[in-house]
Scaffold this active site. Sequence first.
Site, PDB file in Angstrom:
ATOM      1  N   TYR A   1     -21.406  -2.422  -0.319  1.00 51.66           N
ATOM      2  CA  TYR A   1     -20.726  -1.713   0.778  1.00 51.66           C
ATOM      3  C   TYR A   1     -20.767  -2.570   2.031  1.00 51.66           C
ATOM      4  CZ  TYR A   1     -18.947   2.962   0.037  1.00 51.66           C
ATOM      5  OH  TYR A   1     -18.149   4.005  -0.292  1.00 51.66           O
TER       6      TYR A   1
ATOM      7  N   GLU B   1     -18.801  -1.694   5.295  1.00 49.67           N
ATOM      8  CA  GLU B   1     -17.940  -1.118   6.346  1.00 49.67           C
ATOM      9  C   GLU B   1     -18.069  -1.926   7.632  1.00 49.67           C
ATOM     10  OE1 GLU B   1     -18.435   3.042   6.941  1.00 49.67           O
ATOM     11  OE2 GLU B   1     -17.858   3.523   4.895  1.00 49.67           O
TER      12      GLU B   1
ATOM     13  N   ASP C   1       7.584  -6.934   6.451  1.00 42.23           N
ATOM     14  CA  ASP C   1       6.830  -6.718   5.214  1.00 42.23           C
ATOM     15  C   ASP C   1       7.310  -7.754   4.193  1.00 42.23           C
ATOM     16  OD1 ASP C   1       5.926  -5.868   2.747  1.00 42.23           O
ATOM     17  OD2 ASP C   1       6.292  -3.740   3.132  1.00 42.23           O
TER      18      ASP C   1
ATOM     19  N   THR D   1       1.440  -7.651   0.301  1.00 41.21           N
ATOM     20  CA  THR D   1       0.489  -7.435  -0.776  1.00 41.21           C
ATOM     21  C   THR D   1       0.067  -8.827  -1.232  1.00 41.21           C
ATOM     22  OG1 THR D   1       2.320  -7.386  -2.348  1.00 41.21           O
ATOM     23  CG2 THR D   1       1.457  -5.261  -1.628  1.00 41.21           C
TER      24      THR D   1
ATOM     25  N   LYS E   1       1.883  -9.949  -5.782  1.00 44.94           N
ATOM     26  CA  LYS E   1       3.243 -10.131  -6.290  1.00 44.94           C
ATOM     27  C   LYS E   1       3.507 -11.643  -6.411  1.00 44.94           C
ATOM     28  CE  LYS E   1       4.914  -5.643  -4.690  1.00 44.94           C
ATOM     29  NZ  LYS E   1       4.178  -5.056  -3.570  1.00 44.94           N
TER      30      LYS E   1
ATOM     31  N   ARG F   1      -4.665  -7.413  -6.909  1.00 46.42           N
ATOM     32  CA  ARG F   1      -4.028  -6.340  -6.143  1.00 46.42           C
ATOM     33  C   ARG F   1      -4.744  -6.259  -4.795  1.00 46.42           C
ATOM     34  NH1 ARG F   1      -0.890  -4.502  -9.899  1.00 46.42           N
ATOM     35  NH2 ARG F   1       0.222  -3.212  -8.433  1.00 46.42           N
TER      36      ARG F   1
HETATM   37  N1  DSN Z   1       6.352  -2.491  -3.720  1.00 44.61           N
HETATM   38  C1  DSN Z   1       6.731  -1.688  -4.847  1.00 44.61           C
HETATM   39  C2  DSN Z   1       7.383  -2.553  -5.876  1.00 44.61           C
HETATM   40  O1  DSN Z   1       8.165  -3.355  -5.454  1.00 44.61           O
HETATM   41  O2  DSN Z   1       7.221  -2.407  -7.086  1.00 44.61           O
HETATM   42  C3  DSN Z   1       5.701  -0.812  -5.279  1.00 44.61           C
HETATM   43  O3  DSN Z   1       5.293   0.017  -4.203  1.00 44.61           O
END
Ligand code: DSN
Length: 450
Positions: A55, A57, A200, A226, A229, A235
Amino acid sequence: MKKDYPLIKKQDRAIYETIVEETARQTEGLELIPSENYTSPAVMEAMGSVLTNKYSEGYAGKRYYNGNEFIDEIERTAIERAKKLFKVEHVNVQPYSGSPANLAVYLACCQPGDVVLGLNLPDGGHLTHGWKVSATGIFYRTLPYHVRKDGKIDIDEVRKLAKQHKPKLIWAGATAYEFKYDYSEFAKIADEVGAYLAVDIAHIAGLIIAGAHPDPVPHAHIVTTTTHKTLRGPRGGMIMVTKRGLKKDPDLASKVDKGVFPGLQGGPHDHQTAAIAIALKEAATPEFKRYGKQIVANAKALAKSLKKHGMTLVGGGTENHLLRIDVSPIYGPGGGIFGSDALEVAGMTANKNTVPNDPGTPFYPSGIRIGTPALTTRGMKEKEMEKVGEWIARAIKAVGTYHLPSDNKERAAYIAKFHADSRKNKELLKIREEIRKFTKKFPLPHEKKR
Ligand code: DSN
Protein backbone atom coordinates in the site's frame (compact mmCIF):
# COMPACT_ATOMS: atom_id res chain seq x y z
CA MET A 1 9.84 -18.32 -22.80
CA LYS A 2 6.99 -20.75 -22.33
CA LYS A 3 4.16 -19.56 -20.08
CA ASP A 4 3.24 -22.29 -17.61
CA TYR A 5 1.32 -21.70 -14.46
CA PRO A 6 2.36 -24.64 -12.26
CA LEU A 7 1.17 -23.14 -8.99
CA ILE A 8 -2.24 -22.13 -10.30
CA LYS A 9 -2.52 -25.55 -11.94
CA LYS A 10 -1.91 -27.28 -8.63
CA GLN A 11 -4.04 -25.01 -6.50
CA ASP A 12 -6.95 -23.91 -8.69
CA ARG A 13 -7.70 -26.16 -11.64
CA ALA A 14 -10.77 -24.18 -12.75
CA ILE A 15 -8.88 -20.91 -13.18
CA TYR A 16 -5.87 -22.71 -14.64
CA GLU A 17 -7.97 -24.26 -17.38
CA THR A 18 -9.55 -20.97 -18.39
CA ILE A 19 -6.11 -19.31 -18.58
CA VAL A 20 -4.90 -22.12 -20.83
CA GLU A 21 -7.96 -21.69 -23.05
CA GLU A 22 -7.57 -17.92 -23.17
CA THR A 23 -3.88 -18.37 -24.08
CA ALA A 24 -4.92 -20.60 -26.99
CA ARG A 25 -7.54 -18.04 -28.08
CA GLN A 26 -4.95 -15.25 -28.07
CA THR A 27 -2.40 -17.43 -29.88
CA GLU A 28 -4.47 -19.20 -32.52
CA GLY A 29 -6.69 -16.29 -33.52
CA LEU A 30 -6.20 -12.84 -35.02
CA GLU A 31 -6.60 -10.04 -32.48
CA LEU A 32 -8.20 -7.16 -34.35
CA ILE A 33 -9.54 -5.02 -31.49
CA PRO A 34 -7.57 -1.78 -31.99
CA SER A 35 -7.32 -1.06 -28.25
CA GLU A 36 -5.70 -4.41 -27.43
CA ASN A 37 -2.12 -5.57 -27.70
CA TYR A 38 0.35 -8.19 -26.52
CA THR A 39 2.61 -6.82 -23.82
CA SER A 40 6.16 -8.02 -23.20
CA PRO A 41 7.16 -10.87 -20.85
CA ALA A 42 9.08 -8.35 -18.71
CA VAL A 43 5.92 -6.28 -18.24
CA MET A 44 3.99 -9.41 -17.30
CA GLU A 45 6.71 -10.40 -14.85
CA ALA A 46 6.37 -7.06 -13.05
CA MET A 47 2.58 -7.53 -12.92
CA GLY A 48 3.09 -10.80 -11.06
CA SER A 49 5.74 -9.46 -8.67
CA VAL A 50 5.70 -8.82 -4.90
CA LEU A 51 4.89 -5.18 -5.62
CA THR A 52 1.23 -6.18 -5.62
CA ASN A 53 1.50 -6.62 -1.83
CA LYS A 54 2.16 -2.98 -0.98
CA TYR A 55 0.00 0.00 0.00
CA SER A 56 1.40 3.43 -0.84
CA GLU A 57 -1.33 6.07 -0.70
CA GLY A 58 0.11 9.47 -1.52
CA TYR A 59 3.06 10.35 -3.73
CA ALA A 60 6.80 9.67 -3.65
CA GLY A 61 8.28 11.19 -0.47
CA LYS A 62 4.76 12.02 0.84
CA ARG A 63 3.16 8.67 1.63
CA TYR A 64 0.57 7.81 4.25
CA TYR A 65 2.17 4.40 4.86
CA ASN A 66 5.67 3.37 5.81
CA GLY A 67 7.90 1.02 3.88
CA ASN A 68 7.73 2.87 0.59
CA GLU A 69 11.43 3.51 -0.02
CA PHE A 70 11.55 1.22 -3.07
CA ILE A 71 8.07 2.00 -4.29
CA ASP A 72 9.06 5.69 -4.34
CA GLU A 73 12.02 4.82 -6.52
CA ILE A 74 9.82 2.86 -8.93
CA GLU A 75 7.23 5.63 -9.20
CA ARG A 76 9.90 8.31 -9.71
CA THR A 77 11.50 6.20 -12.45
CA ALA A 78 8.18 5.75 -14.24
CA ILE A 79 7.50 9.49 -14.03
CA GLU A 80 10.95 10.49 -15.29
CA ARG A 81 10.72 8.07 -18.22
CA ALA A 82 7.28 9.35 -19.19
CA LYS A 83 8.41 13.00 -18.93
CA LYS A 84 11.35 12.33 -21.21
CA LEU A 85 9.45 10.21 -23.72
CA PHE A 86 6.49 12.55 -24.14
CA LYS A 87 8.43 15.80 -23.42
CA VAL A 88 6.03 17.00 -20.74
CA GLU A 89 6.55 18.89 -17.48
CA HIS A 90 4.56 16.73 -15.08
CA VAL A 91 3.22 13.17 -15.07
CA ASN A 92 0.90 11.25 -12.78
CA VAL A 93 1.31 7.49 -13.30
CA GLN A 94 -1.19 6.35 -10.68
CA PRO A 95 -4.57 6.24 -12.49
CA TYR A 96 -5.85 2.67 -12.56
CA SER A 97 -6.76 3.06 -16.24
CA GLY A 98 -7.93 5.56 -18.86
CA SER A 99 -11.43 6.26 -17.52
CA PRO A 100 -10.30 7.23 -14.00
CA ALA A 101 -7.47 9.28 -15.54
CA ASN A 102 -10.05 11.25 -17.51
CA LEU A 103 -12.34 11.68 -14.51
CA ALA A 104 -9.40 13.10 -12.55
CA VAL A 105 -9.01 15.73 -15.28
CA TYR A 106 -12.59 16.89 -14.67
CA LEU A 107 -11.81 17.15 -10.95
CA ALA A 108 -8.71 19.19 -11.76
CA CYS A 109 -10.32 21.59 -14.25
CA CYS A 110 -14.04 21.86 -13.46
CA GLN A 111 -16.71 22.24 -10.83
CA PRO A 112 -19.77 19.96 -11.03
CA GLY A 113 -22.19 21.42 -13.57
CA ASP A 114 -19.50 23.16 -15.66
CA VAL A 115 -19.75 22.94 -19.43
CA VAL A 116 -17.47 20.43 -21.19
CA LEU A 117 -17.17 19.65 -24.92
CA GLY A 118 -16.26 16.22 -26.28
CA LEU A 119 -16.76 14.10 -29.40
CA ASN A 120 -20.19 12.44 -29.50
CA LEU A 121 -19.92 8.76 -28.55
CA PRO A 122 -21.75 7.39 -31.61
CA ASP A 123 -19.37 9.50 -33.74
CA GLY A 124 -16.36 7.79 -32.14
CA GLY A 125 -15.97 9.67 -28.84
CA HIS A 126 -15.22 7.93 -25.55
CA LEU A 127 -17.70 7.43 -22.71
CA THR A 128 -15.61 9.65 -20.46
CA HIS A 129 -15.67 12.56 -22.89
CA GLY A 130 -19.14 13.37 -21.59
CA TRP A 131 -21.52 10.65 -22.79
CA LYS A 132 -24.81 10.95 -20.89
CA VAL A 133 -24.67 7.63 -18.97
CA SER A 134 -21.05 8.14 -17.83
CA ALA A 135 -20.30 9.90 -14.53
CA THR A 136 -18.80 12.64 -16.71
CA GLY A 137 -22.17 13.22 -18.40
CA ILE A 138 -24.07 12.97 -15.12
CA PHE A 139 -21.98 15.43 -13.06
CA TYR A 140 -21.01 17.93 -15.77
CA ARG A 141 -22.97 19.76 -18.49
CA THR A 142 -21.43 17.97 -21.40
CA LEU A 143 -22.12 18.97 -24.99
CA PRO A 144 -21.18 16.74 -27.92
CA TYR A 145 -19.59 17.82 -31.16
CA HIS A 146 -19.76 15.55 -34.21
CA VAL A 147 -17.94 14.33 -37.30
CA ARG A 148 -18.88 15.55 -40.79
CA LYS A 149 -20.15 13.33 -43.59
CA ASP A 150 -16.55 12.55 -44.61
CA GLY A 151 -15.89 11.11 -41.12
CA LYS A 152 -13.63 14.01 -40.00
CA ILE A 153 -14.23 16.11 -36.87
CA ASP A 154 -16.43 19.13 -37.56
CA ILE A 155 -14.06 21.73 -36.14
CA ASP A 156 -16.44 24.55 -37.12
CA GLU A 157 -19.04 23.01 -34.84
CA VAL A 158 -16.46 22.79 -32.03
CA ARG A 159 -15.76 26.52 -32.40
CA LYS A 160 -19.47 27.39 -32.59
CA LEU A 161 -20.34 25.37 -29.47
CA ALA A 162 -17.34 26.76 -27.61
CA LYS A 163 -18.24 30.39 -28.40
CA GLN A 164 -21.87 29.82 -27.48
CA HIS A 165 -21.46 27.79 -24.26
CA LYS A 166 -18.02 28.85 -22.94
CA PRO A 167 -16.80 25.40 -21.77
CA LYS A 168 -14.27 25.01 -18.96
CA LEU A 169 -12.80 21.96 -20.65
CA ILE A 170 -12.56 20.73 -24.25
CA TRP A 171 -11.64 17.13 -25.06
CA ALA A 172 -9.85 16.14 -28.25
CA GLY A 173 -9.51 12.39 -28.70
CA ALA A 174 -11.60 9.38 -29.55
CA THR A 175 -12.05 5.70 -29.26
CA ALA A 176 -13.01 5.15 -32.90
CA TYR A 177 -11.56 7.75 -35.24
CA GLU A 178 -9.47 7.13 -38.35
CA PHE A 179 -7.89 10.52 -38.96
CA LYS A 180 -5.14 12.76 -37.65
CA TYR A 181 -6.23 15.58 -35.33
CA ASP A 182 -5.69 19.26 -35.97
CA TYR A 183 -4.47 19.93 -32.44
CA SER A 184 -3.44 23.51 -33.19
CA GLU A 185 -7.00 24.39 -34.22
CA PHE A 186 -8.36 22.84 -31.00
CA ALA A 187 -5.81 24.88 -29.04
CA LYS A 188 -6.88 28.11 -30.76
CA ILE A 189 -10.53 27.43 -29.88
CA ALA A 190 -9.65 26.61 -26.26
CA ASP A 191 -7.66 29.85 -26.02
CA GLU A 192 -10.46 31.90 -27.60
CA VAL A 193 -12.87 30.85 -24.82
CA GLY A 194 -10.37 30.36 -21.97
CA ALA A 195 -10.96 26.58 -21.73
CA TYR A 196 -8.51 23.87 -20.80
CA LEU A 197 -7.64 21.62 -23.74
CA ALA A 198 -7.27 17.97 -22.72
CA VAL A 199 -6.10 15.55 -25.40
CA ASP A 200 -6.82 11.87 -24.83
CA ILE A 201 -4.18 9.89 -26.73
CA ALA A 202 -5.09 6.46 -25.33
CA HIS A 203 -5.36 4.90 -28.77
CA ILE A 204 -2.47 6.66 -30.46
CA ALA A 205 0.21 7.10 -27.76
CA GLY A 206 2.51 4.57 -29.43
CA LEU A 207 2.04 6.20 -32.82
CA ILE A 208 2.92 9.62 -31.40
CA ILE A 209 6.15 8.28 -29.88
CA ALA A 210 7.00 6.67 -33.21
CA GLY A 211 6.44 9.93 -35.08
CA ALA A 212 3.58 8.28 -36.98
CA HIS A 213 0.97 10.76 -35.70
CA PRO A 214 1.09 14.51 -34.88
CA ASP A 215 2.15 15.33 -31.32
CA PRO A 216 -0.47 17.10 -29.16
CA VAL A 217 2.01 18.14 -26.46
CA PRO A 218 2.88 21.57 -27.95
CA HIS A 219 -0.87 22.41 -28.10
CA ALA A 220 -2.62 20.76 -25.15
CA HIS A 221 -2.73 21.76 -21.49
CA ILE A 222 -3.28 18.17 -20.38
CA VAL A 223 -2.68 14.86 -22.15
CA THR A 224 -4.17 11.60 -20.88
CA THR A 225 -3.45 8.07 -22.02
CA THR A 226 -3.91 4.45 -21.22
CA THR A 227 -0.72 2.42 -21.16
CA HIS A 228 -1.95 -0.85 -22.66
CA LYS A 229 -3.02 0.02 -26.20
CA THR A 230 -0.45 1.09 -28.81
CA LEU A 231 1.94 1.90 -25.93
CA ARG A 232 2.00 -1.90 -25.31
CA GLY A 233 2.39 -1.78 -21.53
CA PRO A 234 0.24 -3.15 -18.71
CA ARG A 235 -3.36 -1.97 -18.25
CA GLY A 236 -3.04 1.46 -16.68
CA GLY A 237 -3.35 5.20 -17.19
CA MET A 238 -1.27 8.38 -17.08
CA ILE A 239 -2.06 12.10 -16.93
CA MET A 240 0.50 14.53 -18.32
CA VAL A 241 0.63 18.28 -17.83
CA THR A 242 2.41 20.27 -20.53
CA LYS A 243 4.41 23.50 -20.46
CA ARG A 244 1.36 25.23 -21.96
CA GLY A 245 -0.79 23.75 -19.19
CA LEU A 246 1.47 25.17 -16.48
CA LYS A 247 1.58 28.52 -18.24
CA LYS A 248 -2.21 28.70 -18.25
CA ASP A 249 -2.50 27.48 -14.67
CA PRO A 250 0.63 27.14 -12.51
CA ASP A 251 -1.35 24.94 -10.08
CA LEU A 252 -2.49 22.50 -12.76
CA ALA A 253 0.00 19.75 -11.84
CA SER A 254 -1.03 19.76 -8.20
CA LYS A 255 -4.72 19.95 -9.16
CA VAL A 256 -4.26 16.85 -11.33
CA ASP A 257 -2.43 15.00 -8.55
CA LYS A 258 -5.16 15.90 -6.06
CA GLY A 259 -7.78 14.79 -8.58
CA VAL A 260 -6.21 11.32 -8.72
CA PHE A 261 -5.45 11.05 -5.00
CA PRO A 262 -7.33 11.73 -2.80
CA GLY A 263 -9.97 12.80 -5.34
CA LEU A 264 -10.65 9.44 -6.89
CA GLN A 265 -8.59 6.63 -5.47
CA GLY A 266 -6.59 5.32 -2.55
CA GLY A 267 -3.43 3.30 -3.00
CA PRO A 268 -1.86 3.09 -6.43
CA HIS A 269 -1.19 -0.31 -7.98
CA ASP A 270 2.57 -0.45 -7.53
CA HIS A 271 3.07 -3.59 -9.63
CA GLN A 272 1.31 -1.73 -12.43
CA THR A 273 3.55 1.33 -11.94
CA ALA A 274 6.67 -0.84 -12.27
CA ALA A 275 5.25 -2.47 -15.39
CA ILE A 276 4.48 0.97 -16.86
CA ALA A 277 8.10 2.01 -16.18
CA ILE A 278 9.32 -1.07 -18.05
CA ALA A 279 6.98 -0.42 -20.99
CA LEU A 280 8.17 3.20 -21.17
CA LYS A 281 11.78 1.99 -21.38
CA GLU A 282 10.79 -0.37 -24.20
CA ALA A 283 8.91 2.45 -25.96
CA ALA A 284 12.06 4.62 -25.96
CA THR A 285 13.91 2.24 -28.30
CA PRO A 286 14.39 2.57 -32.08
CA GLU A 287 12.66 -0.83 -32.41
CA PHE A 288 9.50 0.66 -30.92
CA LYS A 289 9.60 3.56 -33.40
CA ARG A 290 9.69 1.04 -36.24
CA TYR A 291 6.81 -0.80 -34.59
CA GLY A 292 4.63 2.35 -34.41
CA LYS A 293 5.25 3.19 -38.07
CA GLN A 294 4.50 -0.40 -39.10
CA ILE A 295 1.13 -0.30 -37.28
CA VAL A 296 0.03 2.54 -39.58
CA ALA A 297 1.51 0.96 -42.73
CA ASN A 298 -0.36 -2.25 -41.85
CA ALA A 299 -3.65 -0.42 -41.24
CA LYS A 300 -3.36 1.25 -44.65
CA ALA A 301 -2.60 -2.08 -46.32
CA LEU A 302 -5.55 -3.67 -44.51
CA ALA A 303 -7.85 -0.85 -45.69
CA LYS A 304 -6.71 -1.42 -49.26
CA SER A 305 -7.37 -5.15 -49.06
CA LEU A 306 -10.80 -4.70 -47.45
CA LYS A 307 -11.87 -2.28 -50.18
CA LYS A 308 -10.58 -4.63 -52.85
CA HIS A 309 -12.77 -7.34 -51.33
CA GLY A 310 -15.88 -5.18 -51.42
CA MET A 311 -16.01 -3.66 -47.93
CA THR A 312 -17.18 -0.07 -47.24
CA LEU A 313 -14.92 1.84 -44.85
CA VAL A 314 -15.85 4.85 -42.72
CA GLY A 315 -14.03 7.84 -44.20
CA GLY A 316 -12.79 5.60 -47.04
CA GLY A 317 -9.68 4.41 -45.17
CA THR A 318 -7.38 5.33 -42.30
CA GLU A 319 -4.49 7.55 -41.23
CA ASN A 320 -3.78 5.66 -38.01
CA HIS A 321 -4.11 2.18 -36.51
CA LEU A 322 -7.85 1.60 -36.85
CA LEU A 323 -10.63 1.18 -39.36
CA ARG A 324 -14.36 0.86 -39.22
CA ILE A 325 -16.23 -1.28 -41.72
CA ASP A 326 -19.72 0.02 -42.37
CA VAL A 327 -21.66 -3.23 -42.72
CA SER A 328 -25.06 -1.59 -43.28
CA PRO A 329 -24.81 -2.21 -47.06
CA ILE A 330 -24.61 -5.95 -46.21
CA TYR A 331 -26.84 -6.50 -43.16
CA GLY A 332 -28.92 -3.32 -43.10
CA PRO A 333 -29.22 -1.07 -40.00
CA GLY A 334 -27.83 -2.37 -36.70
CA GLY A 335 -26.19 -5.48 -38.17
CA GLY A 336 -22.67 -5.03 -36.77
CA ILE A 337 -23.38 -7.94 -34.41
CA PHE A 338 -23.59 -10.40 -37.33
CA GLY A 339 -20.22 -9.32 -38.68
CA SER A 340 -18.36 -9.23 -35.36
CA ASP A 341 -19.78 -12.60 -34.27
CA ALA A 342 -18.98 -14.16 -37.65
CA LEU A 343 -15.40 -12.93 -37.28
CA GLU A 344 -15.22 -14.54 -33.85
CA VAL A 345 -16.38 -17.92 -35.15
CA ALA A 346 -13.77 -17.59 -37.91
CA GLY A 347 -10.98 -16.94 -35.37
CA MET A 348 -10.81 -13.13 -35.56
CA THR A 349 -11.68 -10.89 -32.59
CA ALA A 350 -13.14 -7.45 -33.30
CA ASN A 351 -15.99 -5.40 -31.89
CA LYS A 352 -19.26 -4.09 -33.25
CA ASN A 353 -19.13 -0.31 -33.30
CA THR A 354 -21.19 2.69 -34.30
CA VAL A 355 -20.47 4.46 -37.57
CA PRO A 356 -21.15 8.19 -38.12
CA ASN A 357 -24.90 8.82 -38.58
CA ASP A 358 -25.50 5.22 -37.59
CA PRO A 359 -28.96 3.98 -38.55
CA GLY A 360 -28.70 1.53 -35.61
CA THR A 361 -28.05 2.18 -31.88
CA PRO A 362 -24.94 2.00 -29.66
CA PHE A 363 -25.96 -1.55 -28.62
CA TYR A 364 -26.95 -2.56 -32.16
CA PRO A 365 -24.57 -0.47 -34.26
CA SER A 366 -23.94 -0.85 -37.98
CA GLY A 367 -20.17 -1.08 -37.99
CA ILE A 368 -17.21 -3.21 -36.99
CA ARG A 369 -14.06 -1.67 -35.54
CA ILE A 370 -10.72 -3.29 -36.29
CA GLY A 371 -7.07 -2.34 -35.91
CA THR A 372 -3.51 -3.50 -36.42
CA PRO A 373 -1.51 -2.91 -33.16
CA ALA A 374 -1.68 -6.53 -31.94
CA LEU A 375 -1.07 -8.14 -35.34
CA THR A 376 1.92 -5.83 -35.84
CA THR A 377 3.35 -6.93 -32.48
CA ARG A 378 3.27 -10.51 -33.84
CA GLY A 379 5.49 -9.41 -36.73
CA MET A 380 2.87 -9.26 -39.50
CA LYS A 381 3.47 -6.81 -42.32
CA GLU A 382 1.66 -5.46 -45.42
CA LYS A 383 1.76 -8.83 -47.21
CA GLU A 384 -0.10 -10.52 -44.34
CA MET A 385 -2.61 -7.65 -44.18
CA GLU A 386 -3.73 -8.47 -47.72
CA LYS A 387 -4.62 -11.97 -46.53
CA VAL A 388 -6.25 -10.74 -43.29
CA GLY A 389 -8.46 -8.34 -45.30
CA GLU A 390 -9.58 -11.22 -47.48
CA TRP A 391 -10.45 -13.39 -44.45
CA ILE A 392 -12.43 -10.56 -42.85
CA ALA A 393 -14.42 -9.94 -46.05
CA ARG A 394 -15.06 -13.66 -46.54
CA ALA A 395 -16.34 -14.05 -42.97
CA ILE A 396 -18.61 -11.01 -43.20
CA LYS A 397 -20.08 -12.17 -46.49
CA ALA A 398 -20.50 -15.74 -45.21
CA VAL A 399 -23.44 -14.55 -43.06
CA GLY A 400 -24.57 -11.86 -45.49
CA THR A 401 -28.20 -12.97 -45.53
CA TYR A 402 -28.90 -11.89 -41.93
CA HIS A 403 -30.78 -8.66 -41.13
CA LEU A 404 -31.66 -7.35 -37.68
CA PRO A 405 -35.45 -7.51 -37.15
CA SER A 406 -36.86 -4.04 -36.54
CA ASP A 407 -39.32 -5.49 -34.02
CA ASN A 408 -37.55 -5.63 -30.64
CA LYS A 409 -39.49 -8.72 -29.54
CA GLU A 410 -38.31 -10.76 -32.52
CA ARG A 411 -34.66 -9.88 -32.05
CA ALA A 412 -33.63 -12.23 -29.21
CA ALA A 413 -34.86 -15.38 -30.98
CA TYR A 414 -33.42 -14.25 -34.33
CA ILE A 415 -29.98 -13.56 -32.83
CA ALA A 416 -30.02 -16.86 -30.90
CA LYS A 417 -30.70 -18.71 -34.16
CA PHE A 418 -27.94 -16.72 -35.88
CA HIS A 419 -25.51 -17.72 -33.11
CA ALA A 420 -26.38 -21.40 -33.42
CA ASP A 421 -26.21 -21.33 -37.25
CA SER A 422 -22.98 -19.33 -37.44
CA ARG A 423 -21.17 -21.84 -35.22
CA LYS A 424 -21.88 -24.51 -37.83
CA ASN A 425 -21.19 -22.32 -40.86
CA LYS A 426 -18.74 -24.27 -43.06
CA GLU A 427 -17.06 -21.21 -44.58
CA LEU A 428 -16.42 -19.66 -41.13
CA LEU A 429 -15.00 -22.92 -39.79
CA LYS A 430 -12.79 -23.25 -42.86
CA ILE A 431 -11.40 -19.73 -42.34
CA ARG A 432 -10.80 -20.53 -38.66
CA GLU A 433 -8.66 -23.52 -39.63
CA GLU A 434 -6.70 -21.46 -42.20
CA ILE A 435 -6.03 -18.82 -39.53
CA ARG A 436 -5.00 -21.39 -36.95
CA LYS A 437 -2.31 -22.67 -39.32
CA PHE A 438 -1.25 -19.15 -40.34
CA THR A 439 -0.79 -17.85 -36.76
CA LYS A 440 1.79 -20.56 -35.99
CA LYS A 441 4.30 -18.48 -37.99
CA PHE A 442 3.73 -15.43 -35.77
CA PRO A 443 4.50 -16.19 -32.12
CA LEU A 444 3.30 -13.98 -29.27
CA PRO A 445 6.05 -12.04 -27.41
CA HIS A 446 6.10 -14.54 -24.51
CA GLU A 447 6.53 -17.46 -26.94
CA LYS A 448 9.63 -16.06 -28.63
CA LYS A 449 12.97 -17.63 -27.78
CA ARG A 450 15.23 -15.30 -25.83
N1 DSN B 1 -11.06 2.93 -24.96
C1 DSN B 1 -12.02 1.90 -25.25
C2 DSN B 1 -11.59 1.13 -26.45
O1 DSN B 1 -11.16 1.79 -27.36
O2 DSN B 1 -11.73 -0.08 -26.57
C3 DSN B 1 -12.41 1.17 -24.10
O3 DSN B 1 -12.91 2.05 -23.11
